[in-house]
Design a protein around this motif. Structure first.
Motif, short mmCIF file in Angstrom:
data_model
loop_
_atom_site.label_atom_id
_atom_site.label_comp_id
_atom_site.label_asym_id
_atom_site.label_seq_id
_atom_site.Cartn_x
_atom_site.Cartn_y
_atom_site.Cartn_z
N ASP A 1 -18.99 62.58 32.51
CA ASP A 1 -19.06 61.25 33.15
C ASP A 1 -18.00 60.32 32.58
O ASP A 1 -17.32 59.59 33.31
N SER A 2 -17.89 60.36 31.26
CA SER A 2 -16.94 59.48 30.60
C SER A 2 -15.50 59.84 31.02
O SER A 2 -14.68 58.96 31.31
N LEU A 3 -15.23 61.14 31.10
CA LEU A 3 -13.89 61.57 31.52
C LEU A 3 -13.62 61.19 32.98
O LEU A 3 -12.50 60.80 33.33
N LEU A 4 -14.66 61.32 33.80
CA LEU A 4 -14.49 60.95 35.22
C LEU A 4 -14.12 59.47 35.34
O LEU A 4 -13.21 59.09 36.08
N ASP A 5 -14.83 58.63 34.59
CA ASP A 5 -14.53 57.18 34.61
C ASP A 5 -13.08 56.94 34.21
O ASP A 5 -12.39 56.14 34.83
N ARG A 6 -12.68 57.66 33.17
CA ARG A 6 -11.31 57.48 32.66
C ARG A 6 -10.28 57.92 33.71
O ARG A 6 -9.32 57.21 34.00
N ALA A 7 -10.49 59.09 34.28
CA ALA A 7 -9.52 59.62 35.24
C ALA A 7 -9.39 58.72 36.47
O ALA A 7 -8.30 58.52 36.99
#
Lengths: 323, 537
Positions: B471-477
């Motif tokens: 989830d955190s990576l998705l937000d970042r991307a």
């Protein structure tokens, strides 16, 4: 006779109302959801699906949905199709000509050639002609319609280029083409689906007619007719054939709903734009208004078929009326 | 045979009296595309709910123009590389504001100019969840769309993210404000406009013959250049055999995805006047593990919540031969949930191969052994038995499911196949009533769509998969303005590690086109978008 007709008509109307109520609730209670597939295939969130459900008033309680539907039906409104966004009555009306043309053609061929061949078989019972016709018709009857349709399409359209492969008309034909050209185009498109349906269904008519004739031919009044010196052709046509038609009348009643939606597979293989494919599409999408519209039409035709058969019997055979 | 042929010809003569119909010369500038469904509502902001169909989108692409089109590599994050369409140019005012200038030559098919008011009207409708729930969800980062004069449209966004321009241009084409009531919805559409839509695209509406075809004619005044193909027909044949027969008999010129079995593609390939065009598809097929209990979603799944079991199943399946058998050269095994349409798949590692020894070891690690020698592993007296659900209309999934069932049997896992009617399958899936679901997702070109199924609170996350790291990576991307490729690949890697599913196939669609069209570009994100550029010999 009039009282009998009114009584029979009332019976039919009550049956239709009961069928409509049953259909509505059974369809809604059956598993599956017209919008469920959206969530699976289209990456819609449940919130979006709920909003869509509201758009179609599918969020309302079932009795309320039924009341709305029944009220609209009383005003001749079958609702709006979910998938087409258009009135169901218009969609059914658009598909009706293709359905009637295909079903009517098949019915006509069945009850002309089929009756004639059935009679020939009965008259020539046990001969090579009888046995050959039985074998041929049963071979056709045993063939799956979609397989036969595919074979005919491959031979007639792809291999020999004699007939169109699918559809109802050539889209490239100018809209202002003469009516004769347009009619010829539609007839050319009709050949393969109609042939398929005739081949797989004519055996029933032939067998019915053969059996009916075989039951009639030994009866005393036929013997009397022959004894009077009437020519054999007259005996068969006027005395035997006419009386052998009674059981076949039942078959006409059974054929009426098939005329409307019974050719789903053949419609599919030949992309024939009839009611059968429309109904199949409605089932696949759980398009409730369209599903109800087509189901009601078929139910009406079944009830009408039964009613017409009874009326025909009553008109032709006074014993039925008295009973 | 010649006798039968002659007999049939005589029947035709007798029946029609016009055999010349079959040999009439074809208009070379006409294109007949045969598709599985007929468009009933090809109008942006009305293609919602059950009307959200590819058939509608295909016709809408001919009638209505987007503000800008995706670049050829489908990169959704670089606004400088988008191709001008209805918008002639654009400029960024700040990190939250975009201004697009409409091409002054653009007109509706009724002759009225396309104005900024039309764009604002369309986006007001598209952002209204009561009118267009799906679009409203896709456009929820757009906080306002305003007109500055007749030609300039200004978009404001609620946050900085890489796909602002994509959101503003790809999801919806402007529709004419002067012809559509404000409150019209898919459930209450403007019947006159539906019967005869008026757009601003390269083709204008001619007629719809229900259940048969839709006819469009080239717009001679199209401001980006009049199309060479003067008439386009979208012909309907729901059955794949009927579509192929129409192609082989020369009654149709092109078709979209030729459905399985593979022999269908081979039949078309054998025809000398047709060529196969493979094209990246937006589909990705995967065996989704349900990590929550089927009857009580608050509890973990008694078997599949164990990552060792999920990994064992993945290791026991040899995907490559399965995909080869079903699709031939027209599919690949994906790495993570990435269809061939998504640009993020470029540079991703190769998917892992099968390892039955590892599968057995992982099962043993979690206490699954074959104690009674029946070939199926057990734990606490219960065999490892799972149900694999899929819709009965999908021949592809049926073929693959059978092979998966056989492969897993060798690994000691018993799979029961549940072949369900489409709506029933979809309902059970959305309710989480499954063990393993054979899903086939249709993805948009944007990778941000992955949040729907693979984030903890994703709307279509029916398997109960949750990894806060992802989830955190998705937000970042999603929020990064550049250099997102490596983050997206890290997301794919983590999803593969978590094994919420076995990603089985990412197909290419096999299109067929008649060879008389010498230039026939087909776009993966919208098959027939560039028919306006087609030419014929």
């Amino acid at each position: 006779m009039r009282r009998w007709l009114v009584h029979r008509g009332l019976q039919a109307a009550i049956t239709l109302v009961l069928v409509a109520v049953l259909l509505f609730f059974l369809m809604r209670l059956a598993p599956g959801d017209p919008l469920g597939q959206l969530g699976a295939d289209r990456q819609l969130t449940p919130a979006q699906i709920e909003a869509t459900r509201k758009l179609y008033q599918l969020d309302q309680p079932l009795p309320r949905q039924f009341a709305n539907w029944a009220w609209a039906l009383l005003h001749g409104n079958l609702g709006t199709s979910f998938t087409h966004g258009r009135p169901v009555t218009a969609l059914i009306a658009e598909r009706m000509p293709a359905t009637l043309l295909l079903g009517g053609t098949v019915l006509l061929i069945n009850f002309t050639i089929g009756l004639w061949l059935g009679t020939v078989q009965a008259v020539r019972r046990g001969t090579l002609a009888d046995r050959s016709l039985t074998a041929l018709s049963l071979t056709g009857y045993a063939m799956p319609s979609f397989w036969l349709g595919l074979m005919l399409a491959w031979l007639g359209a792809v291999h020999w280029h004699l007939f169109p492969a699918a559809g109802f008309e050539n889209p490239l034909l100018p809209t202002d083409a003469p009516w004769r050209t347009r009619a010829a185009d539609v007839l050319a498109h009709l050949v393969l689906p109609a042939t398929t349906l005739v081949v797989v269904s004519i055996a029933g008519t032939m067998r019915y007619q053969r059996r009916a004739m075989l039951e009639v031919l030994p009866l005393p009044y036929i013997v009397v007719a022959r004894a009077k010196g009437l020519p054999e052709a007259v005996v068969r046509r006027r005395h035997a054939w006419r009386n052998a038609l009674f059981p076949v009348l039942t078959l006409v009643g059974l054929w009426l709903p098939i005329l409307a939606t019974g050719a789903v597979f053949v419609e599919s293989v030949f992309a024939w734009p009839g009611l059968g494919s429309l109904a199949a599409e409605a089932i696949g999408h759980r398009d409730y208004p369209l599903l109800m519209g087509t189901a009601l039409l078929v139910s009406s035709l079944i009830i009408l078929g039964g009613l017409l058969t009874d009326v025909a019997y009553a008109m032709l055979d006074p014993r039925v009326r008295w009973a | 045979m010649p006798l039968l042929k002659s007999g049939l010809a005589v029947v035709l003569f007798a029946l029609t009296g016009a055999p010349s119909l079959l040999s009439q010369s074809r208009d070379p500038s006409a294109l007949v595309i045969v598709t599985g469904q007929q468009a009933g509502m090809p109008i942006p902001t009305f293609m919602e709910g059950p009307a959200n169909l590819t058939a509608n989108a295909d016709v809408a692409d001919q009638l209505f123009l987007r503000l800008a089109e995706l670049p050829s590599d489908l990169m959704t994050t670089d606004e400088r590389r988008f191709v001008p369409a209805l918008a002639k140019s654009w400029a960024r005012r700040d990190s939250l504001t975009l201004a697009l200038d409409l091409n002054p030559k653009a007109t509706w098919h009724d002759g009225r100019p396309v104005t900024a008011r039309d764009v604002v009207f369309t986006f007001d409708r598209a952002r209204n969840p009561k009118i267009a729930p799906k679009l409203a969800g896709l456009l929820h980062h757009i906080v306002s769309v305003t007109a500055e004069g007749d030609r300039r449209v200004v978009f404001r966004f609620d946050k900085v993210y890489a796909e602002q321009f994509y959101d503003a241009t790809f999801n919806v084409q402007p529709i004419p404000a002067h012809l559509i009531p404000d409150t019209a919805t898919v459930a209450n559409p403007p019947q006159d406009f539906v019967a005869r839509p008026i757009g601003d695209g390269p083709y204008r509406w001619v007629r719809s013959v229900p259940g048969q075809f839709i006819e469009l004619a080239a717009n001679p005044n199209f401001f980006l250049g009049a199309p060479k193909i003067t008439r386009v027909f979208f012909r309907t044949a729901a059955d794949v055999d009927a579509r192929i027969n129409l192609l082989l008999s020369g009654e149709a010129d092109a078709t979209d995805n030729i459905a399985a079995p593979l022999s269908n593609v081979e039949r078309v390939r054998a025809a000398s006047d047709l060529r196969i065009v493979p094209l990246a598809s937006p589909t990705v097929g995967y065996l989704l593990f349900n990590q929550r209990d089927r009857s009580d979603r608050t509890k973990p799944h008694p078997i599949l919540s164990d990552i060792n079991v999920r990994r064992a199943i993945a290791a026991a399946i040899d995907r490559r031969p399965i995909v080869q058998a079903v699709f031939g050269q027209y599919a690949e095994v994906p790495y993570g949930p990435a269809s061939q349409l998504l640009w993020i798949r470029r540079g991703a590692p190769k998917p892992a191969g099968p390892d039955t020894v590892l599968a057995r070891r992982l099962l043993a690690k979690s206490g699954w052994y074959d104690r009674d020698g029946d070939g199926i592993v057990e734990k606490e007296g219960h065999p490892l038995e799972l149900t694999l659900s899929f819709p009965l209309t999908s021949e592809v999934r049926k073929q693959i499911a059978l092979q998966v069932q056989e492969q897993l049997r060798h690994a000691g896992i018993k799979i029961d196949l549940a072949r369900l009617e489409g709506p029933v399958w979809a309902q059970r899936r959305s309710q989480g009533d499954f063990d393993i679901d054979f899903s086939a997702a249709t993805q948009d070109p944007t990778p941000s769509g992955l949040t729907q199924s693979w984030s903890c609170h994703g709307g279509t996350n029916v398997g109960g998969y949750c990894d806060p790291g992802v989830d955190s990576l998705l937000d970042r991307a999603i929020t990064m303005r550049s250099g997102t490729a490596s983050v997206w690949q890290e997301i794919l890697r983590r999803i593969e590690m978590d094994q919420p599913a076995v990603f089985v196939y990412a197909p290419a669609f096999a299109y067929a086109v008649n060879r008389r069209f010498d230039k026939a570009p087909i776009r993966p994100e919208s098959s027939w978008l560039l028919v306006r550029e087609w030419t014929y010999k």
